[in-house]
Design an enzyme around this catalytic site. Structure first.
Site, PDB file in Angstrom:
ATOM      1  N   HIS A   1       2.665  -9.909   3.213  1.00  8.16           N
ATOM      2  CA  HIS A   1       3.518  -8.888   3.827  1.00  8.16           C
ATOM      3  C   HIS A   1       4.192  -9.515   5.048  1.00  8.16           C
ATOM      4  CE1 HIS A   1       1.184  -5.118   2.256  1.00  8.16           C
ATOM      5  NE2 HIS A   1       1.177  -6.100   1.380  1.00  8.16           N
TER       6      HIS A   1
ATOM      7  N   TRP B   1       0.465  -7.242   7.142  1.00  3.60           N
ATOM      8  CA  TRP B   1       0.956  -7.856   8.386  1.00  3.60           C
ATOM      9  C   TRP B   1       0.687  -6.865   9.514  1.00  3.60           C
ATOM     10  CZ3 TRP B   1       2.702 -12.678   8.971  1.00  3.60           C
ATOM     11  CH2 TRP B   1       3.376 -12.999  10.148  1.00  3.60           C
TER      12      TRP B   1
ATOM     13  N   LYS C   1      17.527  -1.756  -0.805  1.00  2.00           N
ATOM     14  CA  LYS C   1      16.580  -2.881  -0.700  1.00  2.00           C
ATOM     15  C   LYS C   1      16.553  -3.677  -2.009  1.00  2.00           C
ATOM     16  CE  LYS C   1      13.015  -0.226   0.981  1.00  2.00           C
ATOM     17  NZ  LYS C   1      11.748   0.121   1.652  1.00  2.00           N
TER      18      LYS C   1
ATOM     19  N   PHE D   1      -6.536  -6.483   4.269  1.00  2.00           N
ATOM     20  CA  PHE D   1      -5.922  -6.618   5.596  1.00  2.00           C
ATOM     21  C   PHE D   1      -6.747  -7.581   6.447  1.00  2.00           C
ATOM     22  CE2 PHE D   1      -8.426  -2.625   5.679  1.00  2.00           C
ATOM     23  CZ  PHE D   1      -9.339  -2.924   6.676  1.00  2.00           C
TER      24      PHE D   1
ATOM     25  N   TYR E   1      16.233  -3.065   9.426  1.00  2.00           N
ATOM     26  CA  TYR E   1      15.714  -2.463   8.190  1.00  2.00           C
ATOM     27  C   TYR E   1      15.123  -3.532   7.272  1.00  2.00           C
ATOM     28  CZ  TYR E   1      18.673   1.400   9.721  1.00  2.00           C
ATOM     29  OH  TYR E   1      19.259   2.394  10.454  1.00  2.00           O
ATOM     30  N   ALA E   2      14.227  -3.085   6.399  1.00  2.49           N
ATOM     31  CA  ALA E   2      13.622  -4.009   5.439  1.00  2.49           C
ATOM     32  C   ALA E   2      14.705  -4.709   4.603  1.00  2.49           C
ATOM     33  CB  ALA E   2      12.655  -3.253   4.533  1.00  2.49           C
TER      34      ALA E   2
ATOM     35  N   GLU F   1      -4.949  -5.085  -2.371  1.00  2.69           N
ATOM     36  CA  GLU F   1      -4.467  -5.318  -1.009  1.00  2.69           C
ATOM     37  C   GLU F   1      -5.659  -5.548  -0.069  1.00  2.69           C
ATOM     38  OE1 GLU F   1      -1.356  -2.840   1.212  1.00  2.69           O
ATOM     39  OE2 GLU F   1      -3.175  -2.453   2.374  1.00  2.69           O
TER      40      GLU F   1
ATOM     41  N   TYR G   1      -5.408  -0.288  -2.917  1.00  3.23           N
ATOM     42  CA  TYR G   1      -5.629  -0.458  -1.480  1.00  3.23           C
ATOM     43  C   TYR G   1      -7.134  -0.556  -1.288  1.00  3.23           C
ATOM     44  CZ  TYR G   1      -0.784   0.930  -0.833  1.00  3.23           C
ATOM     45  OH  TYR G   1       0.576   0.983  -0.883  1.00  3.23           O
TER      46      TYR G   1
HETATM   47  P1  FAD Z   1      12.868   0.582   5.485  1.00  4.65           P
HETATM   48  O1  FAD Z   1      13.004   0.657   4.003  1.00  4.65           O
HETATM   49  O2  FAD Z   1      13.679  -0.389   6.211  1.00  4.65           O
HETATM   50  O3  FAD Z   1      12.969   2.000   6.075  1.00  4.65           O
HETATM   51  C1  FAD Z   1      12.636   2.267   7.436  1.00  4.65           C
HETATM   52  C2  FAD Z   1      13.370   3.516   7.902  1.00  4.65           C
HETATM   53  O4  FAD Z   1      14.764   3.219   8.026  1.00  4.65           O
HETATM   54  C3  FAD Z   1      13.263   4.679   6.920  1.00  4.65           C
HETATM   55  O5  FAD Z   1      13.260   5.877   7.671  1.00  4.65           O
HETATM   56  C4  FAD Z   1      14.547   4.556   6.119  1.00  4.65           C
HETATM   57  O6  FAD Z   1      14.939   5.790   5.546  1.00  4.65           O
HETATM   58  C5  FAD Z   1      15.527   4.082   7.189  1.00  4.65           C
HETATM   59  N1  FAD Z   1      16.637   3.292   6.638  1.00  4.65           N
HETATM   60  C6  FAD Z   1      16.559   2.281   5.761  1.00  4.65           C
HETATM   61  N2  FAD Z   1      17.793   1.806   5.473  1.00  4.65           N
HETATM   62  C7  FAD Z   1      18.666   2.539   6.213  1.00  4.65           C
HETATM   63  C8  FAD Z   1      20.082   2.541   6.365  1.00  4.65           C
HETATM   64  N3  FAD Z   1      20.874   1.704   5.669  1.00  4.65           N
HETATM   65  N4  FAD Z   1      20.634   3.447   7.217  1.00  4.65           N
HETATM   66  C9  FAD Z   1      19.866   4.332   7.912  1.00  4.65           C
HETATM   67  N5  FAD Z   1      18.510   4.376   7.800  1.00  4.65           N
HETATM   68  C10 FAD Z   1      17.918   3.491   6.962  1.00  4.65           C
HETATM   69  N6  FAD Z   1       3.449  -1.710   7.788  1.00  4.65           N
HETATM   70  C11 FAD Z   1       3.046  -2.771   8.529  1.00  4.65           C
HETATM   71  O7  FAD Z   1       3.227  -2.777   9.754  1.00  4.65           O
HETATM   72  N7  FAD Z   1       2.432  -3.854   7.937  1.00  4.65           N
HETATM   73  C12 FAD Z   1       2.222  -3.921   6.597  1.00  4.65           C
HETATM   74  O8  FAD Z   1       1.679  -4.907   6.094  1.00  4.65           O
HETATM   75  C13 FAD Z   1       2.638  -2.809   5.782  1.00  4.65           C
HETATM   76  N8  FAD Z   1       2.475  -2.829   4.433  1.00  4.65           N
HETATM   77  C14 FAD Z   1       2.938  -1.771   3.679  1.00  4.65           C
HETATM   78  C15 FAD Z   1       2.814  -1.831   2.282  1.00  4.65           C
HETATM   79  C16 FAD Z   1       3.269  -0.777   1.487  1.00  4.65           C
HETATM   80  C17 FAD Z   1       3.140  -0.864  -0.013  1.00  4.65           C
HETATM   81  C18 FAD Z   1       3.844   0.377   2.095  1.00  4.65           C
HETATM   82  C19 FAD Z   1       4.303   1.538   1.257  1.00  4.65           C
HETATM   83  C20 FAD Z   1       3.987   0.432   3.487  1.00  4.65           C
HETATM   84  C21 FAD Z   1       3.541  -0.635   4.283  1.00  4.65           C
HETATM   85  N9  FAD Z   1       3.678  -0.629   5.682  1.00  4.65           N
HETATM   86  C22 FAD Z   1       3.261  -1.701   6.436  1.00  4.65           C
HETATM   87  C23 FAD Z   1       4.253   0.545   6.358  1.00  4.65           C
HETATM   88  C24 FAD Z   1       5.786   0.428   6.530  1.00  4.65           C
HETATM   89  O9  FAD Z   1       6.111  -0.692   7.299  1.00  4.65           O
HETATM   90  C25 FAD Z   1       6.262   1.707   7.218  1.00  4.65           C
HETATM   91  O10 FAD Z   1       6.123   2.793   6.323  1.00  4.65           O
HETATM   92  C26 FAD Z   1       7.668   1.668   7.815  1.00  4.65           C
HETATM   93  O11 FAD Z   1       7.836   2.859   8.558  1.00  4.65           O
HETATM   94  C27 FAD Z   1       8.799   1.606   6.787  1.00  4.65           C
HETATM   95  O12 FAD Z   1       8.918   0.336   6.275  1.00  4.65           O
HETATM   96  P2  FAD Z   1       9.952   0.011   5.076  1.00  4.65           P
HETATM   97  O13 FAD Z   1       9.800  -1.407   4.766  1.00  4.65           O
HETATM   98  O14 FAD Z   1       9.801   0.986   4.012  1.00  4.65           O
HETATM   99  O15 FAD Z   1      11.327   0.227   5.873  1.00  4.65           O
END
Ligand code: FAD
Length: 323
Positions: free
Chosen positions: A90, A62, A182, A23, A139-140, A21, A285
């Site tokens: 990302h 990102w 997801k 940045f 959400y992602a 990775e 990382y």
């Molecule tokens: P999600 O999976 O969408 O989860 C976000 C929150 O929403 C969690 O609390 C989850 O429990 C909750 N949630 C999800 N689905 C639901 C649902 N259906 N109902 C209710 N709650 C729900 N951040 C950056 O800004 N840029 C990057 O490039 C970046 N790269 C990363 C790479 C990796 C490998 C990792 C592990 C993290 C990275 N992050 C990055 C950090 C990440 O964006 C944060 O940890 C963020 O808080 C969660 O993102 P997620 O995609 O896991 O979100």
């Protein structure tokens, strides 16, 4: 090539793979970029020094809130077109209207990038809590679905996984539900948050499997550069640090070279346990720094050489009962 195909190839052959990775630079003041007026983007980011180690792919983060996101797109373009590296971009939902998401996906498409790590994203620096952008995604999993619906199978999509909880969700069962959502939305691999306790990671992988999450899970490995950075990251992520790690590192905390050497030994042991458990992918990382990652790969005998391009694979192949 899609990352899922590289992972499948790794499982088929038993030859471990690793990825890096990077940045983008954190300041807009320095004229980074891709034309002759700018300092070459990659020189500052370790890509120059690290692509020769032979990563299966690299990924580019990102910026929170889309800050300096053009640099992410520039780096993806340079990695794909100049270095010929398989690249994963990302992409987050933070502060991103749909048009911006479409723009970023178009840039990736044009650069020949076919892999996206779809994330919700961190909150922007100036905000404590994450907020959705009007008319965009919360959400992602929504972003995964959108990319899938818009581009079909063009992009291979990965998502983030959390063996020890994440910033705004510490209920491990709920996090597993959300990870499953997801994957069900179309993600074909998971990259995990960093960890230092391999038992916690392996137990979590088992739970994922029991929950029906069948896609490859790529462990996120954070090499140790200095004692201060090691502690800061562990505290920030709130990951468990085994006491033997503290016992080994604390006495040499003011000697960076000794920390790196002992840290290498600890990381190598952790990577060996992961590989021996049959998980043949390691995602580093790098923090845009070459030395600590290279030391681990060399010790694991995973860096290729002209004389023995596949020598590095033999111990793991044997331990898995492959020829
Ligand atoms: P999600 O999976 O969408 O989860 C976000 C929150 O929403 C969690 O609390 C989850 O429990 C909750 N949630 C999800 N689905 C639901 C649902 N259906 N109902 C209710 N709650 C729900 N951040 C950056 O800004 N840029 C990057 O490039 C970046 N790269 C990363 C790479 C990796 C490998 C990792 C592990 C993290 C990275 N992050 C990055 C950090 C990440 O964006 C944060 O940890 C963020 O808080 C969660 O993102 P997620 O995609 O896991 O979100």
């Amino acid at each position: 090539m899609h990352i899922k195909d590289k992972l499948a190839e790794t499982d088929r052959t038993g030859n471990p793979m690793f990825s890096f990775e990077f940045f983008p630079p954190k300041t807009a003041q320095v004229p980074f970029g891709n034309d002759e007026r700018c300092q070459p983007l990659t020189e500052h980011l370790g890509m120059d020094r690290m692509h020769g180690l032979g990563p299966a792919f690299i990924d580019i983060t990102w910026g929170a809130g889309g800050r300096l996101s053009h640099l992410t797109c520039d780096m993806v373009n340079v990695a794909q077109t100049v270095y010929g590296l398989e690249t994963c971009m990302h992409l987050t939902c933070t502060g991103m209207e749909k048009e911006k998401i479409d723009g970023a996906l178009r840039e990736a498409y044009k650069a020949g990038c076919t892999n996206i790590l779809a994330l919700r994203g961190d909150p922007p620096r100036e905000k404590e809590k994450w907020e959705a952008t009007d008319g965009s995604f919360r959400y992602a999993k929504d972003l995964v679905k959108y990319i899938h619906d818009t581009y079909g199978d063009h992009f291979d999509i990965g998502v983030a996984g959390y063996p020890e909880g994440c910033e705004d969700q510490d209920d491990p069962e709920l996090l597993l539900d959300h990870l499953k959502e997801k994957v069900d939305a179309g993600a074909s691999f998971v990259i995990t948050q960093m960890f230092y306790d391999v038992d916690i990671f392996l137990a979590w992988v088992k739970k994922c499997r029991a929950r029906g999450i069948k896609v490859p899970i790529i462990p996120g490995i954070m090499p140790i550069h200095t004692y201060a950075a090691f502690l800061r990251r562990a505290n920030w992520i709130k990951c468990h640090v085994p006491s033997k790690w503290m016992d080994a590192l604390e006495p040499v905390k003011n000697n960076d070279a000794a920390v790196r050497e002992i840290g290498k030994g600890l990381m190598v042991q952790m990577c060996r346990e992961i590989l021996n458990a049959g998980i043949l992918y390691l995602h580093f990382y790098t923090m845009n720094l070459a030395q600590a990652t290279r030391m681990i790969l060399e010790e694991l005998d995973l860096t290729p050489s002209i004389e023995t391009p596949l020598k590095q694979a033999l111990p793991w192949r044997r331990s898995l009962g492959l020829n």
